[in-house]
Design an enzyme around this catalytic site. Structure first.
Site, mmCIF file in Angstrom:
data_model
loop_
_atom_site.group_PDB
_atom_site.id
_atom_site.type_symbol
_atom_site.label_atom_id
_atom_site.label_comp_id
_atom_site.label_asym_id
_atom_site.label_seq_id
_atom_site.Cartn_x
_atom_site.Cartn_y
_atom_site.Cartn_z
ATOM 1 N N LYS A 81 -12.992 20.230 12.137
ATOM 2 C CA LYS A 81 -11.831 19.361 12.396
ATOM 3 C C LYS A 81 -10.590 20.250 12.502
ATOM 4 C CE LYS A 81 -10.808 14.742 10.732
ATOM 5 N NZ LYS A 81 -10.667 13.942 9.518
HETATM 6 C C1 E4P Z 1 -10.005 10.613 9.998
HETATM 7 O O1 E4P Z 1 -10.771 11.478 10.316
HETATM 8 C C2 E4P Z 1 -9.127 10.659 8.822
HETATM 9 O O2 E4P Z 1 -9.861 11.202 7.739
HETATM 10 C C3 E4P Z 1 -8.677 9.304 8.334
HETATM 11 O O3 E4P Z 1 -9.197 8.273 9.115
HETATM 12 C C4 E4P Z 1 -7.247 9.215 7.970
HETATM 13 O O4 E4P Z 1 -6.971 7.908 7.541
HETATM 14 P P1 E4P Z 1 -5.670 7.511 6.731
HETATM 15 O O5 E4P Z 1 -4.554 7.322 7.689
HETATM 16 O O6 E4P Z 1 -6.052 6.222 6.061
HETATM 17 O O7 E4P Z 1 -5.409 8.617 5.736
#
Ligand code: E4P
Length: 216
Positions: A81
């Site tokens: 990522k």
């Molecule tokens: C995605 O890969 C992220 O981990 C996640 O969806 C972030 O979500 P949030 O905005 O609830 O922190």
């Protein structure tokens, strides 16, 4: 439509491992678990046979690539990522040249998704909840991204991320997004409907009222 679980909690992941097609983590989710990062990722890969996103923390391309290569060695299912920055996109190009899969995160516009796809990203993650949180249209952004990517032949799948409620999952599916990554509590809600519960209760009641007691 694939469903991923957005979690680094092993109990949550184990609970729904039979259902989900993959896992996304992020630094905030991993930090909450107080277990070394690499160990968490390795254990998640034992639980779910699908892509497992692990995020790099460096901000400079060469360092991201080094970090990404090390994470990719943990398990063949690890996807690196990478944040949607200029340095991040250099890293995505280098990693995809090495056949390491990448998930470009913190995407908030169709142009960002387009650039990520052009750099060879395997996945792009638009954060719908965070856009909604500031009064924007998270799903409009997803719709724009899907429109743009569908005009070309990119190997990039869209992961609808930052999901806040079951409606987001439905809307992602209705738009034809390939994947939604969903927190454990919201995945659990997908099974439920009050009329299903009421229906089961009524069937059981009627059955018990009509059925003669079982013989001893
Ligand atoms: C995605 O890969 C992220 O981990 C996640 O969806 C972030 O979500 P949030 O905005 O609830 O922190």
């Amino acid at each position: 439509m694939k469903l991923y679980i957005d979690s680094a909690n092993l109990d949550e992941i184990r609970d729904l491992a039979w259902l989900v097609d993959g896992v996304t983590t992020n630094p905030s989710l991993v930090a909450r678990e107080k277990v070394p990062f690499e160990e968490t990722i390795a254990r998640i890969c034992e639980l779910v046979d699908g892509p497992v996103s692990a995020e790099v923390m460096s901000l400079v391309a060469d360092d991201m690539v080094r970090e990404g290569r090390a994470l990719a060695r943990i398990h063949p299912n690890v996807v690196i990522k990478v944040p949607m920055t200029e340095e991040g996109m250099k890293a995505v190009q280098a990693l995809s040249a090495d056949k390491v899969r990448t998930n470009v995160t913190l995407v908030f516009s169709a142009n960002q998704a387009l650039v990520a796809a052009k750099c060879g990203a395997s996945f792009v993650s638009p954060f719908v909840g965070r856009v909604d949180d500031v009064g924007g249209g998270g799903m409009d952004m997803v719709s724009d991204i899907l429109d743009v990517l569908q005009n070309y032949v990119f190997p990039t799948e869209v992961i609808v991320a930052s999901v806040r409620h079951p409606r987001h999952v439905f809307e992602a599916a209705a738009l034809g997004a390939e994947i939604a990554t969903v927190p454990h509590a919201i995945l659990k809600q997908l099974f439920r409907h009050p009329l299903t519960d009421a229906g089961i209760e009524r069937f059981l009641k009627d059955w018990k009222a009509a059925k003669p007691p079982a013989s001893a």
